[in-house]
Design a protein around this motif. Structure first.
Motif, PDB file in Angstrom:
ATOM      1  N   MET A 195       0.827  -1.199   0.000  1.00 17.27           N
ATOM      2  CA  MET A 195       0.000   0.000   0.000  1.00 17.27           C
ATOM      3  C   MET A 195       0.868   1.258   0.000  1.00 17.27           C
ATOM      4  SD  MET A 195      -3.156   0.721  -0.030  1.00 17.27           S
ATOM      5  CE  MET A 195      -4.381   1.884   0.362  1.00 17.27           C
ATOM      6  N   ASP A 196       2.057   1.170   0.598  1.00 12.93           N
ATOM      7  CA  ASP A 196       2.940   2.342   0.636  1.00 12.93           C
ATOM      8  C   ASP A 196       3.334   2.790  -0.769  1.00 12.93           C
ATOM      9  OD1 ASP A 196       2.884   2.474   3.392  1.00 12.93           O
ATOM     10  OD2 ASP A 196       4.653   1.214   3.633  1.00 12.93           O
ATOM     11  N   TRP A 197       3.563   1.818  -1.656  1.00 12.14           N
ATOM     12  CA  TRP A 197       3.941   2.167  -3.025  1.00 12.14           C
ATOM     13  C   TRP A 197       2.799   2.895  -3.728  1.00 12.14           C
ATOM     14  CZ3 TRP A 197       8.774   2.180  -4.255  1.00 12.14           C
ATOM     15  CH2 TRP A 197       9.652   1.273  -3.666  1.00 12.14           C
ATOM     16  N   PHE A 198       1.571   2.446  -3.494  1.00 12.42           N
ATOM     17  CA  PHE A 198       0.406   3.083  -4.106  1.00 12.42           C
ATOM     18  C   PHE A 198       0.268   4.515  -3.609  1.00 12.42           C
ATOM     19  CE2 PHE A 198      -4.155   4.063  -4.200  1.00 12.42           C
ATOM     20  CZ  PHE A 198      -4.397   3.911  -5.550  1.00 12.42           C
ATOM     21  N   LEU A 199       0.409   4.692  -2.305  1.00  9.65           N
ATOM     22  CA  LEU A 199       0.303   6.038  -1.738  1.00  9.65           C
ATOM     23  C   LEU A 199       1.443   6.935  -2.208  1.00  9.65           C
ATOM     24  CD1 LEU A 199      -0.830   5.120   1.876  1.00  9.65           C
ATOM     25  CD2 LEU A 199      -2.226   5.993  -0.004  1.00  9.65           C
ATOM     26  N   LYS A 200       2.628   6.349  -2.376  1.00  5.49           N
ATOM     27  CA  LYS A 200       3.765   7.112  -2.888  1.00  5.49           C
ATOM     28  C   LYS A 200       3.462   7.623  -4.294  1.00  5.49           C
ATOM     29  CE  LYS A 200       8.683   6.672  -3.903  1.00  5.49           C
ATOM     30  NZ  LYS A 200       9.848   5.787  -3.932  1.00  5.49           N
ATOM     31  N   ALA A 201       2.875   6.762  -5.116  1.00  3.14           N
ATOM     32  CA  ALA A 201       2.513   7.166  -6.481  1.00  3.14           C
ATOM     33  C   ALA A 201       1.409   8.222  -6.456  1.00  3.14           C
ATOM     34  CB  ALA A 201       2.081   5.959  -7.301  1.00  3.14           C
ATOM     35  N   LEU A 202       0.449   8.100  -5.539  1.00  4.82           N
ATOM     36  CA  LEU A 202      -0.616   9.099  -5.459  1.00  4.82           C
ATOM     37  C   LEU A 202      -0.093  10.452  -4.985  1.00  4.82           C
ATOM     38  CD1 LEU A 202      -3.792   7.304  -4.050  1.00  4.82           C
ATOM     39  CD2 LEU A 202      -3.352   8.138  -6.355  1.00  4.82           C
ATOM     40  N   LYS A 203       0.896  10.437  -4.104  1.00  4.60           N
ATOM     41  CA  LYS A 203       1.468  11.712  -3.647  1.00  4.60           C
ATOM     42  C   LYS A 203       2.138  12.456  -4.792  1.00  4.60           C
ATOM     43  CE  LYS A 203       2.166  10.285   1.100  1.00  4.60           C
ATOM     44  NZ  LYS A 203       3.135   9.844   2.109  1.00  4.60           N
ATOM     45  N   LYS A 204       2.634  11.704  -5.767  1.00  2.29           N
ATOM     46  CA  LYS A 204       3.255  12.310  -6.949  1.00  2.29           C
ATOM     47  C   LYS A 204       2.285  12.229  -8.140  1.00  2.29           C
ATOM     48  CE  LYS A 204       7.181   9.768  -6.339  1.00  2.29           C
ATOM     49  NZ  LYS A 204       8.470   9.252  -6.800  1.00  2.29           N
ATOM     50  N   TYR A 205       1.002  12.498  -7.873  1.00  2.00           N
ATOM     51  CA  TYR A 205      -0.046  12.243  -8.852  1.00  2.00           C
ATOM     52  C   TYR A 205       0.117  13.009 -10.159  1.00  2.00           C
ATOM     53  CZ  TYR A 205      -2.361  16.664  -7.837  1.00  2.00           C
ATOM     54  OH  TYR A 205      -2.645  17.992  -7.715  1.00  2.00           O
ATOM     55  N   SER A 206       0.749  14.143 -10.131  1.00  2.00           N
ATOM     56  CA  SER A 206       0.909  14.898 -11.380  1.00  2.00           C
ATOM     57  C   SER A 206       2.377  15.138 -11.712  1.00  2.00           C
ATOM     58  CB  SER A 206       0.158  16.229 -11.294  1.00  2.00           C
ATOM     59  OG  SER A 206       0.733  17.033 -10.286  1.00  2.00           O
ATOM     60  N   THR A 207       3.260  14.331 -11.159  1.00  2.00           N
ATOM     61  CA  THR A 207       4.687  14.461 -11.418  1.00  2.00           C
ATOM     62  C   THR A 207       5.061  13.528 -12.565  1.00  2.00           C
ATOM     63  OG1 THR A 207       5.074  14.931  -9.091  1.00  2.00           O
ATOM     64  CG2 THR A 207       6.984  14.298 -10.406  1.00  2.00           C
ATOM     65  N   PHE A 208       5.377  14.134 -13.699  1.00  2.00           N
ATOM     66  CA  PHE A 208       5.735  13.349 -14.863  1.00  2.00           C
ATOM     67  C   PHE A 208       7.246  13.284 -15.059  1.00  2.00           C
ATOM     68  CE2 PHE A 208       1.401  14.558 -15.507  1.00  2.00           C
ATOM     69  CZ  PHE A 208       0.840  13.445 -16.085  1.00  2.00           C
ATOM     70  N   SER A 209       7.992  13.877 -14.159  1.00  2.00           N
ATOM     71  CA  SER A 209       9.452  13.822 -14.243  1.00  2.00           C
ATOM     72  C   SER A 209       9.963  12.866 -13.178  1.00  2.00           C
ATOM     73  CB  SER A 209      10.045  15.217 -14.034  1.00  2.00           C
ATOM     74  OG  SER A 209       9.693  15.701 -12.757  1.00  2.00           O
ATOM     75  N   GLY A 210      11.163  12.405 -13.372  1.00  2.00           N
ATOM     76  CA  GLY A 210      11.753  11.478 -12.422  1.00  2.00           C
ATOM     77  C   GLY A 210      11.545  10.039 -12.858  1.00  2.00           C
ATOM     78  N   ARG A 211      11.779   9.143 -11.931  1.00  2.00           N
ATOM     79  CA  ARG A 211      11.752   7.714 -12.234  1.00  2.00           C
ATOM     80  C   ARG A 211      10.918   6.969 -11.202  1.00  2.00           C
ATOM     81  NH1 ARG A 211      18.072   6.421 -13.419  1.00  2.00           N
ATOM     82  NH2 ARG A 211      17.253   4.318 -13.605  1.00  2.00           N
ATOM     83  N   ALA A 212      10.325   5.854 -11.619  1.00  2.00           N
ATOM     84  CA  ALA A 212       9.544   5.001 -10.725  1.00  2.00           C
ATOM     85  C   ALA A 212      10.049   3.571 -10.844  1.00  2.00           C
ATOM     86  CB  ALA A 212       8.063   5.064 -11.073  1.00  2.00           C
ATOM     87  N   GLN A 213      10.338   2.957  -9.725  1.00  2.00           N
ATOM     88  CA  GLN A 213      10.800   1.571  -9.710  1.00  2.00           C
ATOM     89  C   GLN A 213       9.684   0.629 -10.155  1.00  2.00           C
ATOM     90  OE1 GLN A 213      12.709   0.212  -6.106  1.00  2.00           O
ATOM     91  NE2 GLN A 213      12.890   2.327  -5.418  1.00  2.00           N
TER      92      GLN A 213
END
Length: 123
Positions: free
Chosen positions: A1-19
């Motif tokens: 669930m932490d990964w899901f919340l991490k992605a939601l916190k960056k909901y409009s961030t299109f820069s950077g990287r996601a594992q």
């Protein structure tokens, strides 16, 4: 669930990287939310069979659309590809297969043009 919340916190961030973990846990919880909201639509009678849409399913889909695109773009960045490759989804079978292969690949080691490797960056 932490990964899901991490992605939601960056909901409009299109820069950077996601594992891989961030992306695939987001997909898992996204599908569970859509499934549960569709079940609620069916049980409460809010599902309209003629247009094949329910109220809660629609709200879940539209509410999570931008975060799902953003985490997909960041996942592509993690494999060294541009976010514009998301448009490959428009090609029926080939796009799905290519997307699956790319999202299952490991991160490119070290920093790339989209930022440092999140696996190697201390939290």
């Amino acid at each position: 669930m932490d990964w899901f919340l991490k992605a939601l916190k960056k909901y409009s961030t299109f820069s950077g990287r996601a594992q891989r973990a961030e992306y695939w846990y987001f997909v898992l919880f996204y599908l569970l939310i859509i499934l549960c909201s569709s079940i609620v639509d069916g049980v409460t009678g809010l599902y309209q069979a003629d247009i094949e849409v329910g109220l809660f399913g629609s709200l879940a889909f539209w509410g999570l659309l931008i975060p799902s695109i953003a985490v997909g773009v960041r996942r592509l960045h993690d494999t060294g590809r541009s976010g514009w490759w998301m448009l490959l989804w428009l090609v029926p079978l080939i796009g799905t297969i290519a997307w699956l292969v790319w999202t299952l690949q490991d991160s490119t080691p070290g920093a790339n043009e989209y930022g440092p490797n999140p696996k190697e960056t201390p939290i």
